[in-house]
Every structure is written in C-alpha cells, then in structure tokens.
Design an enzyme around this catalytic site. Structure first.
Site, PDB file in Angstrom:
ATOM      1  N   GLY A 213       7.876  15.970 -57.130  1.00  0.00           N
ATOM      2  CA  GLY A 213       7.548  16.869 -56.029  1.00  0.00           C
ATOM      3  C   GLY A 213       8.028  18.275 -56.294  1.00  0.00           C
ATOM      4  CG  ASN A 214       6.313  21.308 -54.541  1.00  0.00           C
ATOM      5  OD1 ASN A 214       6.540  21.679 -53.382  1.00  0.00           O
ATOM      6  ND2 ASN A 214       5.137  20.793 -54.904  1.00  0.00           N
ATOM      7  NE  ARG A 215      14.236  24.692 -54.123  1.00  0.00           N
ATOM      8  CZ  ARG A 215      14.725  25.911 -54.285  1.00  0.00           C
ATOM      9  NH1 ARG A 215      14.527  26.559 -55.408  1.00  0.00           N
ATOM     10  NH2 ARG A 215      15.401  26.488 -53.311  1.00  0.00           N
ATOM     11  CB  ALA A 280       3.903  24.008 -53.563  1.00  0.00           C
TER      12      ALA A 280
END
Length: 410
Positions: A213-215, A280
C-alpha cells in the site's frame, strides 16, 4: 467584553430544529480554529438547546430578539461587524423567512444587514427539503450569493432516513474556514456538472493479512469532493481504503485495490464532465495472492515476491475519451526531487506522458502532503501554464484546483 484583535468574527445562527444540538460542536471547532464566535439562535432553537450552552461555548452573551441592548442596535452592529455568518441548522422556516426578507427576530434582521458571506447548512425532513416552496427558497438564496449546502443523507428524526440530515460539523467548519480565507471560494460554477473523483490509496493483497500500500489518507480527494459539491456539482467519490466522514451530498463508492478502482471509474465515467484522479494508485501488485497467511519461519529467508504492473488508469482515461461529453481530466503526481530532476521537472515529464488537461504536482518529501491537513502544489496545464499554490489547507487547495478546472469546461 474586549475582542481578540485580528481574530475572524463569525456569527453562528441556529435554527429551531432537532439538529440544533450539533451547533455546539460547530462552535467548538470554530473557536478552536481561532474565530471569535457570536451565537444568534432563533427563539425556537432555544427550545432545543438553552442559551447557557451557547454562552458557555462561545464565551459571549446570547440574544434572540432586537429588543436586547437597544442602544447598541444589536442587529445592525452584529451584521456590520462580522466576517462570516454560518447558519446550522438552517430550517425550512428560517430559509423561507430569509428568502422573503423577513426581519422578525435578531437572526433574520442580522442577515438583512450583513454584507459578509453567508453559509447555510440545511436540516429538515426529506419531504420538507424536496417541497417546491423550499426548492424555490433555496434557489432564491443561492441566486443572491448565499452558499446553501445540500443536506447529508442519513437517519432523520423517528425511523425515517433520507436527504435532510445536517452536514457533519467538521465539513461545515472546513467550508467556513475556506470562506474566511476567500469569500469568493464557493461560487455555483459547477451547478449542473457531474464530477468523478478518486481518493485514498489502493492496497494490493499479498495474503489474507498483508498488502502492498501507500501512505495516502484520502484527505485531499475528500476536500475536492466537499468543495465541488458546495460549488453545485453532483459528485461521485471513489474512495480507496479511507475512514473519513462522507461529505454532504456526495455519493461514495468504496474500493480496495487498483483494479477495483479502475472498474469503479469506468462504471461511473459515462456522463461525467470532470474526472479527478487524486487517489494514490499502486504501480505494482503481487503476481500471486496467497490464500493462507505467509508464515514466518525462524532461520529461513522468505521467498521473493514477484510483482506485475497495474493498469495506468489515468493514461487509459486520456487514451479512451471521446464523444460530445468529453470530460476534463485532472491527474495528481506525488513527487520528490532526485538526481534525475526536480519535483517540477518530474511533474512536467509526467504531464507529457499522461496527456491529461491538468496535473496537480505535490512535493511529498520530508513528511509533506500524506496524512497532513495542509498541502502545496503546482498546477500544470496542458497549455504550458504553471500555477504555484503555496502551503495552505487542503480545502483551500481544492478551491484553487476547481478555479483552474472550470475555465476548461465547455
């Protein structure tokens, strides 16, 4: 009572509906943001929440009629010396009286005097909201420049649910702060337009427990949705793994991974005037997703994880768009500078590759952008334009983005 010189002055008008109790949270948020708040309830509002509550939260005396403090001509003084009027809840009765220019209590008299921006957050039963009289009154108020939000959809009094619920105080306070910064930030220039926005960060599963995943928190995409709806748009928000409250009058479609997000965008794309890809989206996903949890075995090295490339949703939208209702397409680029170029240079290269109409380039180094309340950006246009937006709140940035989008609409 002395005032805090330089603090924005906000009048919070409270209508006589069950949602009046939520005005307490709104007052708290406005004061926490540094505003000086004067509460002006209608007499009916005090049947739901007592004056002592409003006085304690605002730190100022409360009155409902023009006969209090007559020498000060209170409705004139209050209306002339405020930077913003926020009415929550705005009941059907209160909006009807405001639309017809009535001045039969302190709040409606103040509305006639003030030339400050006015933000109304309606709350009432669905049948009252959709009644032709209310529809006409809302149209009249909006035509005169009042910002009237559409209500949220949810549980009402009794067992009923539907449109008519007071928007979340968090959202009302965010729009109030935006109007204090820019009184012209919420024109009705998106009325009649359909807007599709993505937000959040996709998660690509490795096994039943883990994911890549991402932030991204989704805050910028949600801010874009809130401001677009306040500017009159019909908004669909495709949200990937967020826990944020739904903005009023926004249809939220939850998704998980990149391919789910792509399918949701393609499904809701027809009829859209604008598509904003603020999510994102993961560039890669595991080739194989385990059906059982990958175990950690002491003394052994885990097997490498083979990755494959996810679809480029933004480039696909640009490639496939056609027809009379050709949407304006806005992309986002979260960039850091490196040995190969600056943030802006990487952004320009991405705009050339993607071919969208507008690219919002965010610097994300040093903990910026992701999960914060503020953001900064450069808005790159396909025409070669570049508009720098210094560090500001995400709702203020959202307004600047919509300012850049509306001239591109046919």
């Amino acid at each position: 009572m002395t005032r805090d010189v330089g603090a924005p002055r906000v009048v919070v008008g409270v209508g006589g509906g069950i949602a009046a109790y939520k005005a307490a949270e709104l007052i708290r948020r406005l004061r926490s943001g540094g505003a000086e708040v004067t509460v002006v309830p209608t007499p009916a509002a005090l049947e739901f929440v007592g004056a002592a509550t409003f006085e304690a939260l605002s730190g100022r005396p409360v009155a409902t009629d023009v006969w209090t403090e007559i020498p000060a001509v209170q409705h004139v003084h209050t209306g002339q010396h405020t930077d913003l009027v926020v009415i929550a809840p705005a009941t059907a009765d209160l909006m009807a009286r405001a639309a017809t220019g009535r001045a039969d209590d302190l709040l409606t008299a103040t509305l006639l005097v003030t030339r400050a921006p006015v933000l109304m957050a309606p709350a009432m039963h669905t049948e009252m909201w959709t009644h032709p009289a209310t529809v006409d009154n809302v149209a009249t108020l909006r035509r005169r420049g009042t910002v009237v939000l559409d209500p949220a959809v949810g549980r009402l009094t009794g067992a009923d649910s539907g449109p008519g619920r007071l928007p979340d105080p968090e959202h009302i306070a965010a729009l109030a702060e935006l109007l204090l910064q820019r009184p012209d930030a919420l024109p009705q220039d998106l009325a009649g337009r359909r807007v599709l926005i993505t937000a959040g960060g996709t998660r690509e599963p490795l096994d039943p427990v883990r994911y890549l995943g991402n932030r991204s928190s989704g805050k910028q995409g949600f801010a874009l949705a809130l401001v677009a709806a306040a500017r009159g748009a019909a908004v669909t928000l495709v949200a990937a793994n967020t826990s944020l409250p739904t903005p009023p009058a926004v249809d939220v479609v939850p998704v998980g991974d990149a391919r789910e997000l792509q399918a949701a965008v393609q499904f809701h794309l027809p009829g859209s005037d604008v598509v904003v890809m603020a999510a994102a989206v993961a560039d890669f996903r595991p080739v194989d997703v385990r059906g059982d949890k990958i175990k950690k075995t002491p003394g052994t090295t885990p097997d490498p994880i083979a990755l494959t490339t996810n679809p480029d949703i933004l480039a696909g939208l640009v490639r496939d768009r056609a027809g009379a209702r050709n949407p304006v397409i806005v992309g986002f680029a979260a960039e850091t500078g490196d040995a190969d170029g600056t943030v802006l240079e990487h952004g320009r290269a991405k705009l050339a590759r993607k071919g969208c109409d507008l690219l919002v380039v965010n610097p994300v180094d040093a903990g910026r952008a992701f999960g914060t309340e503020d953001n900064e950006a450069v808005l790159l246009g396909a025409d070669g334009s570049a508009v720098e937006v210094a560090l500001t709140g995400k709702h203020a940035l959202a307004a600047r983005i919509w300012d850049a989008v509306t001239p591109l609409l046919p």
